[in-house]
Design an enzyme around this catalytic site. Structure first.
Site, PDB file in Angstrom:
ATOM      1  N   HIS A  94      -6.780  -6.017  -1.177  1.00 14.97           N
ATOM      2  CA  HIS A  94      -5.702  -5.081  -0.890  1.00 14.97           C
ATOM      3  C   HIS A  94      -4.710  -5.667   0.115  1.00 14.97           C
ATOM      4  CE1 HIS A  94      -3.737  -1.214  -0.743  1.00 14.97           C
ATOM      5  NE2 HIS A  94      -3.812  -1.216   0.580  1.00 14.97           N
ATOM      6  N   SER A 145       0.844  -1.192   0.000  1.00 15.10           N
ATOM      7  CA  SER A 145       0.000   0.000   0.000  1.00 15.10           C
ATOM      8  C   SER A 145       0.881   1.244   0.000  1.00 15.10           C
ATOM      9  CB  SER A 145      -0.964  -0.042   1.185  1.00 15.10           C
ATOM     10  OG  SER A 145      -1.983   0.913   1.049  1.00 15.10           O
ATOM     11  N   ASP A 178      -8.393  -5.726  -5.512  1.00 13.77           N
ATOM     12  CA  ASP A 178      -8.006  -4.679  -4.568  1.00 13.77           C
ATOM     13  C   ASP A 178      -9.146  -3.678  -4.466  1.00 13.77           C
ATOM     14  OD1 ASP A 178      -6.850  -2.337  -3.319  1.00 13.77           O
ATOM     15  OD2 ASP A 178      -4.890  -3.200  -3.742  1.00 13.77           O
TER      16      ASP A 178
END
Length: 534
Positions: free
Chosen positions: A463, A210, A424
C-alpha cells in the site's frame, strides 16, 4: 509499523525547532535577502465559502527536521530546502459551522518557483498532511497546498467530528472530507500563488495516495478543470463499498468459528507465491499478476506448519476461510459484493482475528450505524450484507468516488496517472481495476481512455509503496512530462535494491499489459522484459 507510516504519509507537523520569524518578516536564503516578503495576502473566497482569516509564517529553509510522534516513526529530515513562506487561509461555509484550514507553502524566492502548483492529499481519515509533503514539494520548486477539511489532523480517530451532539452524522464535515475542501484548496492555492508572486500558476498537479488517491480521482470526476495532471496512487475509491468490504474477514472468522494466527494465514501466501511465482517466467518471490494465480487455499489442508514453536495442522475450516477472504465479500445468496486482497498481500491489516481494519471499523460505527459502540467483529453474513447496502445507499453520492464518466476531464486536457501495488494489504487492488474497466466501457475502451488515463499495477508493491517489488522512481516526473511535453508514459520506471544488495529494475507496463521475461539476459534488468497483453 513501517506499513502504517506509509499509509499515513508522515502525518506530523513541522518541527517547532524551526523557530520561524514572525509573519511579514524578510527571511534569508543563501546569504541574500529573499525576493519576496512573507506576509498575508488578500484571498478570494471560493464559491459558497467565506474567508475567516489569512496568516503567514516565514521559514529559513536549510535542513528541515520533524518532531517525534510516537508510535509513528519520525520522518526523515529534508535537506537543502529553500526559504519558504506558509500562508494559512481559514475558510467557513455558511450553515456548516466549520473552520477549514488550507496551508499553502511557497518558495520565498520567485526564482526557486517553477510555476507549478501541487495539491497534496491525505491518508485514512486525514484530509491533508501539513508537514513533510509540503516541504518536499517546496524543495522541488512547487507551490504546495494541503487542507484539513475542518476535521483536524488525526488520521485514525473520527470521534471528534463524525457525529453531531445529537448523534447524527455531521454531513457538512463529511462533505468537506469527501470533496468540497479539495476544490476549495485548488482555488485558494492558485489564488495565493498569483497574489504572492504576481504571476499565475502555469501548471497544476494533484499528488496523493490512499485517501489522497481517492481525492485525486474525485477531482477528475467532479472538478475536471482544477488540475492539469493528477497522480493518484493506491486510490481508496469506491469508498462506500471498500470501507465496508474490508471488514469481510471479521465476518468470515465469526461465522466460520475460526481464529487463525497470522503465522497460519501467511502459510497460504507462501504456498500461493510458490505455486504462481514463475508465471511471468522469473523466480523472484513475487506473483506478477495475481489474477492469473488460481492456486486454491484448500490444497493446504492437512499441511503441518510450525508457528510460535508449535506444530499446527492446517484445518479445512481455516483453508476455507482464507479462500473466502481472497474471493471477497458475497451476499447470503452468493452475489459478489466486492473484492478481497490479492494472493500475496499480507493479512496483517485486513484479516486479523478480533482486530478489524480501523478505516472500516470507524466507517461502520460512526457513519453507517451512528453507533460508536457497535461491534464489527460479531457480524453475521446477513448483517454484513445489510450494512454493505446501507453504506451504498446513504453514501455513494457523497463519497463513493466511482463515477466512470471522465469525459469532461478528458475534454479539459487533463491527465490521470494512477498506480496500485499488487500486494496492497489495505485497499484491494481489484477495486481500482474494476473502476478502470468501467471507464473503458463508458468511454470506448483502452485505446481511447489511455489518451488521458493510464493505470499501472506494480507487482510485489504494498500500500502506497514498500514491499519486495520494484518501486516507482519518478512517477510525478512521468506525469509532468505527459502534461507539459505530451510524452505519455508507455511504462513506469521502477527499481529496488534486493536483500542481496543488487539493484533490480523494471519498466511497469500500463494496464492491461503485463511484463514478461524475454528469456535472455539478466532477469534483474528492465530491458530484458517486454509488455504483453495479460
Amino acid at each position: 509499523m513501517k506499513r502504517l507510516i506509509l499509509l499515513m504519509a508522515a502525518v506530523v507537523p513541522l518541527s517547532a525547532a524551526l523557530a520561524p520569524p514572525a509573519a511579514g518578516a524578510v527571511t534569508y536564503h543563501s546569504g541574500t535577502v529573499a525576493a519576496t516578503v512573507c506576509s498575508a495576502v488578500p484571498v478570494s473566497a471560493p464559491p459558497g465559502a467565506k474567508v475567516e482569516s489569512v496568516a503567514a509564517v516565514a521559514h529559513a529553509g536549510g535542513t528541515v527536521t520533524f518532531p517525534d510522534a510516537p508510535p509513528l516513526p519520525t520522518p526523515a529530515p529534508i535537506t537543502d530546502v529553500p526559504a519558504w513562506c506558509d500562508v494559512t487561509v481559514t475558510l467557513t461555509h455558511p450553515g456548516a459551522n466549520d473552520h477549514v484550514n488550507v496551508k499553502v507553502s511557497l518558495p520565498q524566492d520567485p526564482k526557486k518557483w517553477t510555476g507549478r502548483f501541487q495539491a497534496t492529499g491525505g491518508s485514512a481519515y486525514l484530509a491533508g498532511d501539513f508537514g513533510a509533503p509540503l516541504v518536499a514539494a517546496v524543495k522541488n520548486g512547487y507551490v504546495a497546498a494541503a487542507t484539513d477539511a475542518g476535521i483536524g489532523q488525526n488520521p485514525i480517530d473520527v470521534s471528534g467530528w463524525a457525529l453531531t451532539s445529537a448523534g447524527q452524522v455531521n454531513t457538512p464535515l463529511l462533505k468537506n472530507f469527501a470533496s468540497r475542501s479539495l476544490h476549495d484548496m485548488a482555488i485558494v492555492g492558485k489564488d495565493v500563488a498569483k497574489k504572492f508572486y504576481g504571476n499565475p500558476v502555469r501548471h497544476s498537479y494533484w499528488n496523493g495516495c490512499s485517501t489522497g488517491g481517492r481525492q485525486g480521482y474525485l477531482e477528475a470526476q467532479d472538478y475536471p478543470t482544477d488540475f492539469d495532471g493528477i497522480l493518484a496512487k493506491a486510490p481508496a475509491i469506491n469508498w462506500d463499498r471498500f470501507a465496508v468490504a474490508t471488514l469481510w474477514s471479521q465476518v468470515v472468522f465469526h461465522e466460520e468459528k475460526v481464529q487463525p494466527t497470522q503465522c497460519e494465514l501467511e502459510q497460504f501466501n507462501t504456498a500461493a507465491i510458490k505455486a504462481c511465482d514463475t508465471l511471468d517466467g522469473v523466480k523472484d518471490g513475487i506473483i506478477d499478476n495475481p489474477r492469473d494465480c488460481h492456486w486454491d487455499a484448500r490444497r493446504l489442508i492437512g499441511t503441518k506448519v510450525v508457528c510460535d514453536g508449535k506444530e499446527i495442522t492446517i484445518s479445512a475450516a481455516t483453508a476455507d476461510a482464507v479462500r473466502k477472504i481472497w474471493a471477497g465479500p458475497i451476499s447470503p445468496t452468493g452475489k459478489k459484493l466486492w473484492y478481497g486482497p490479492n494472493k500475496g498481500a499480507g493479512f496483517g491489516w485486513l484479516a486479523q482475528v478480533g482486530a478489524p481494519f480501523f478505516v472500516a471499523n470507524s466507517w461502520v460505527k460512526y457513519f453507517v450505524t451512528q453507533n460508536p459502540s457497535f461491534d464489527t467483529t460479531t457480524l453475521t453474513y446477513q448483517q454484513f450484507a445489510q450494512i454493505f447496502r446501507r453504506s451504498q445507499q446513504q453514501y455513494n453520492d457523497i463519497i463513493g468516488t466511482d463515477d466512470p464518466n471522465l469525459s469532461a476531464f478528458a475534454r479539459a486536457g487533463g491527465k490521470l496517472l494512477s498506480w496500485h501495488g499488487q500486494t496492497d494489504q489495505l485497499v484491494p487492488t481489484q477495486g481500482t481495476v474494476d473502476y478502470r474497466e468501467r471507464v473503458n466501457r463508458v468511454l470506448g475502451g483502452d485505446k481511447r481512455v489511455d489518451d488521458f488515463y493510464r493505470l499501472f499495477l506494480l507487482p510485489g508493491v504494498n500500500h502506497c509503496g514498500d514491499g519486495i517489488g520494484p518501486q516507482p522512481t519518478d512517477d510525478l516526473g512521468a506525469l509532468v512530462n505527459w502534461v507539459e511535453k505530451g510524452e505519455a508514459p508507455a511504462t513506469l520506471a521502477a527499481s529496488i535494491t534486493d536483500a542481496n544488495g543488487k539493484t533490480v529494475t523494471r519498466n511497469i507496463c500500463r494496464y492491461p499489459q503485463v511484463a514478461r521475461y524475454t528469456g535472455h539476459g539478466d532477469p534483474a534488468v528492465a530491458a530484458n522484459y517486454r509488455c504483453v497483453t495479460a
